[in-house]
Enzyme design. Sequence first.
Site, PDB file in Angstrom:
ATOM      1  N   ASN A  71      -5.001  16.600  31.724  1.00  0.00           N
ATOM      2  CA  ASN A  71      -5.026  15.507  30.747  1.00  0.00           C
ATOM      3  C   ASN A  71      -4.765  16.029  29.335  1.00  0.00           C
ATOM      4  O   ASN A  71      -4.199  15.328  28.495  1.00  0.00           O
ATOM      5  CB  ASN A  71      -6.382  14.806  30.795  1.00  0.00           C
ATOM      6  CG  ASN A  71      -6.665  14.185  32.150  1.00  0.00           C
ATOM      7  OD1 ASN A  71      -5.741  13.939  32.926  1.00  0.00           O
ATOM      8  ND2 ASN A  71      -7.918  13.933  32.454  1.00  0.00           N
ATOM      9  N   GLU A 172      -0.325  13.404  35.474  1.00  0.00           N
ATOM     10  CA  GLU A 172      -1.016  12.162  35.868  1.00  0.00           C
ATOM     11  C   GLU A 172      -0.619  10.978  34.993  1.00  0.00           C
ATOM     12  O   GLU A 172      -1.488  10.272  34.453  1.00  0.00           O
ATOM     13  CB  GLU A 172      -2.534  12.375  35.851  1.00  0.00           C
ATOM     14  CG  GLU A 172      -2.992  13.377  36.894  1.00  0.00           C
ATOM     15  CD  GLU A 172      -4.498  13.429  37.128  1.00  0.00           C
ATOM     16  OE1 GLU A 172      -5.261  12.854  36.337  1.00  0.00           O
ATOM     17  OE2 GLU A 172      -4.890  14.061  38.132  1.00  0.00           O
ATOM     18  N   GLU A 291      -3.168  19.799  41.853  1.00  0.00           N
ATOM     19  CA  GLU A 291      -4.611  19.784  41.547  1.00  0.00           C
ATOM     20  C   GLU A 291      -5.339  19.384  42.814  1.00  0.00           C
ATOM     21  O   GLU A 291      -5.051  18.317  43.382  1.00  0.00           O
ATOM     22  CB  GLU A 291      -4.947  18.782  40.436  1.00  0.00           C
ATOM     23  CG  GLU A 291      -4.561  19.240  39.059  1.00  0.00           C
ATOM     24  CD  GLU A 291      -5.036  18.294  37.961  1.00  0.00           C
ATOM     25  OE1 GLU A 291      -6.125  17.707  38.099  1.00  0.00           O
ATOM     26  OE2 GLU A 291      -4.297  18.147  36.977  1.00  0.00           O
TER      27      GLU A 291
END
Length: 500
Positions: A71, A172, A291
């Site tokens: 992130n 993401e 991930e």
Amino acid sequence: MKASVKLDKSYRISKIDRRIYGSFIEHMGRAVYGGIYEPGHPSADEDGFRKDVLELVAKLNVPIVRYPGGNFVSGYDWTDGIGPKELRPKRLDLAWQTTETNQVGLNEFCKWAKKANTDVMMAVNLGTKGIEDAQNIVEYCNSKTDTKFANLRRAHGFEEPHNIKVWCLGNEMDGSWQTGAKTAHEYARIAHEAGKAMKWVDDSIELVACGSSSYYMPTFGEWEAAVLDEGYETIDYMSLHQYYGNAENDTPSFIAESIALDGFISTVVSICDYIKGKHHSKKNVNVSLDEWNVWYHSNEQDKKLEKWMTARPLLEDVYNFEDALLVGCMLMVMMRHADRLKMACLAQLVNVIAPIMTETGGRAWAQTIYYPFMHAAKYGVGDAMHIITDSPKHDTKKYTDVPYLETMVTYNEEKSEMTIFAVNRSEDEEIIAEYDMRDFEGYTVDEHIQMAGHGAKDVNTADDPYNVIPETVTGTTELDGGKLTAKLPAFSWNVIRLSK
Ligand code: AHR
């Protein structure tokens, strides 16, 4: 209970790409500051990297490490982390509500990676940045040209390019928690255009597009198809991310979650092939599980942390024995997908949902999950074998027909070595497993490594770092008449190594 496994030398899935044993360092929590980097720590080297951590990383044999997020990357300006350290700005990191000091940037990380004997998988910011920024960072890292960013790298003391081969197109981007989250169509366009420009700078790089943040995302499936439809010829890998947890304390379902991972990988491969067919393409897009791990232990404690601190101790999950068994099962699933799964990153490597933990200023130790990962990375090499397992099964609250025995075999023909990995999921019954070895004449058992006899919730800590560790056991295997019989205790991780 009894189980049997059939194998044949010529039944192979594929050669295992060692990059499936990759990991991940994000600028978050104490992964970088207080993790890999801590000038002033008694074990720090001349660059401020902790040697105690480097030693633990070296034993894991990690071939590639994803960086700098996560992130974090979706709001990151990589130019903040280059050049003289005293001139680097402190910044708000919105993803983790932290102050980022930028004392470590890409050059320091590349230096660290060299010391850790690993490659870098670099992610670019497609949240708040775009094509130009992505193109510039590839030039800075990989170009030998007499141009602005390559020259800037030289001015920063790196005459030779870092030659980073694998690049992630954002992170993401389907998640609302991402700075600059996008619809599938928006992401598909920018990933394709940024990817094109990046490959025009260096056509030897490989690109990983963001797939879904988990199997359970509402856009799963359609997202991957839309992204691939736009950029099939530019993209080399489709990513998938998956974490599991046991918040309900339902251990049988928890250690069966690898079954869901298996389905997730297969579905992403199918979507890649659907678009391949639609485009009449000759090329395969493979998959990157960049991930994966267990993540839930730290959820509550993280809510209490003060905002905007540097290196907030986030996601410091303390892993227990059942977590290690699930990690072992997930690794076997990855080996089983060796034909299309070419990369995977255990998220993460140090302090943040990690196999390695440290005290800032103090000790470093290995968590329970460190060991199955280390065994897989070390011994899960060569070809993944196509085996047929016949195991008693059971139903859990979440899954039906869960085999008690999860097993996988790898065969390193060059070295005449093979490895059997096995988890016995039963919490109370031993499995006597018979492996048909008729095709492997002359092989003998070198070692049976085992993690067993622990409670599901047993952990390692700084004060008790060797509570849950593997041991070499004897008298547990018998090889006779082309049959290997192995005793696999209840609730255990096993690595049986053979050679000729
Ligand atoms: O690994 C922790 C976080 O999990 C990463 O930053 C993000 O990509 C994912 O949601």
